[in-house]
Scaffold this active site. Structure first.
Site, mmCIF file in Angstrom:
data_model
loop_
_atom_site.group_PDB
_atom_site.id
_atom_site.type_symbol
_atom_site.label_atom_id
_atom_site.label_comp_id
_atom_site.label_asym_id
_atom_site.label_seq_id
_atom_site.Cartn_x
_atom_site.Cartn_y
_atom_site.Cartn_z
ATOM 1 N N GLY A 1 0.801 -1.118 -0.058
ATOM 2 C CA GLY A 1 -0.024 0.058 0.061
ATOM 3 C C GLY A 1 0.703 1.239 0.042
ATOM 4 O O GLY A 1 2.057 1.381 -0.295
ATOM 5 N N HIS B 1 4.444 1.874 -8.484
ATOM 6 C CA HIS B 1 3.645 0.734 -8.398
ATOM 7 C C HIS B 1 2.520 0.885 -9.647
ATOM 8 O O HIS B 1 2.251 -0.307 -10.251
ATOM 9 C CB HIS B 1 2.647 1.058 -7.100
ATOM 10 C CG HIS B 1 3.234 0.734 -5.786
ATOM 11 N ND1 HIS B 1 3.302 1.759 -4.857
ATOM 12 C CD2 HIS B 1 3.805 -0.531 -5.233
ATOM 13 C CE1 HIS B 1 4.210 1.114 -4.078
ATOM 14 N NE2 HIS B 1 4.355 -0.038 -4.096
ATOM 15 N N GLY C 1 9.527 -4.108 -8.402
ATOM 16 C CA GLY C 1 10.490 -3.121 -8.795
ATOM 17 C C GLY C 1 12.129 -3.303 -8.413
ATOM 18 O O GLY C 1 12.364 -3.575 -7.435
#
Length: 279
Positions: free
Chosen positions: A30, A36, A146
């Site tokens: 989150g 993202h 990532g």
């Protein structure tokens, strides 16, 4: 976009879809940002049905204060995901993911002896457990991570290999702010003054990269980064390492192009930041 907070409901939904549809999983904790969103876009470009998980995983935190400070912005996150074209959000509670505290232990060998593994004991055990659970629940064809968390990528690669998960690991480049700071959920915890200072991480990595490009040794490049932060009392350097980009083991010399990673972790105020560049 459909949102689920229980494993059974998510499984039922995914099992109702055509079996020919590939699934792309984007695991997150989150506090989402543009980094993202690039993972979501990569999954969409591959033609995947995109499942994003939002779960602050307590098992991977070895510092209770760090867990308490981790930003939680679920409603905002869902709005971002929907705008980016995400198909499914899985946002379980802690008790849903862990009805009982997990007792199994995963050991990632040499990956746990260096950098994040050395300074955050037990961290990768927690990462491995939650990602293995997500792979089991979602059964994705591809999983997107990532490069900023380069050592985590190496851990997931080993998890996939050792446990024979039929999942393709997709690593996306680090996304940076215009001043060079790597996008991170933890950046939200920086004060305004600290945010101005934070791009120094990328400056230090660029310094090391340039010295290696000029033919300086890995030891000289590491010493330059250490000196860089020694002259800036706002930072506390935890580690700087020049390593094999795949195994994350220390490299005594520059390896083939794309195989040398310059990695560091620093504390700035109460916030711990990591970053890397691949040479």
């Amino acid at each position: 976009m459909t949102r689920f907070d229980t494993i059974s409901a998510l499984r039922q939904h995914l099992h109702s879809l055509p079996s020919s549809r590939s699934i792309g999983l984007v695991p997150t904790m989150g506090a989402l940002h543009e980094g993202h969103m690039t993972l979501i876009q990569s999954a969409k470009a591959a033609g995947d049905l995109v499942v994003a998980s939002i779960f602050v995983n307590p098992v991977q935190f070895n510092n209770p204060d760090d867990l308490a400070r981790y930003p939680r912005t679920l409603d905002d996150d869902c709005r971002l995901l929907e705008a980016a074209g995400c198909d499914v959000v899985f946002a379980p509670s802690v008790t849903e993911m862990y009805p009982e505290p997990p007792t199994m232990r995963l050991n990632f060998g040499e990956l746990e002896t260096v950098m994040e593994g050395a300074f955050r004991p037990g961290h990768f055990n927690g990462v491995g457990i939650v990602v293995a659970k997500l792979f089991n629940i979602v059964q994705p064809h591809r999983a997107y991570f990532g490069q900023k968390d380069l050592q985590q990528v190496a851990v997931i690669r080993q998890l996939i290999r050792d446990l024979s998960f039929p999942v393709e690991l997709v690593r996306s480049p680090t996304v940076r702010e215009t001043d060079g700071l790597a996008m991170s959920s933890r950046n939200r915890n920086l004060t305004a003054e600290e945010r101005v200072l934070a791009p120094a991480l990328y400056e230090a990595l660029t310094l090391a990269h340039d010295l290696l490009s000029e033919g300086q040794s890995t030891a000289q490049a590491k010493a330059a980064v250490t000196g860089f932060f020694s002259n800036n009392p706002n930072f506390r350097l935890e580690y700087v390492e020049i390593a094999n980009a795949d195994t994350l083991q220390p490299a005594g010399e520059v390896l083939a192009p794309g195989q040398t990673a310059i990695c560091l972790a620093v504390h700035l105020g109460t916030v711990r930041l990591i970053d890397n560049v691949v040479f």
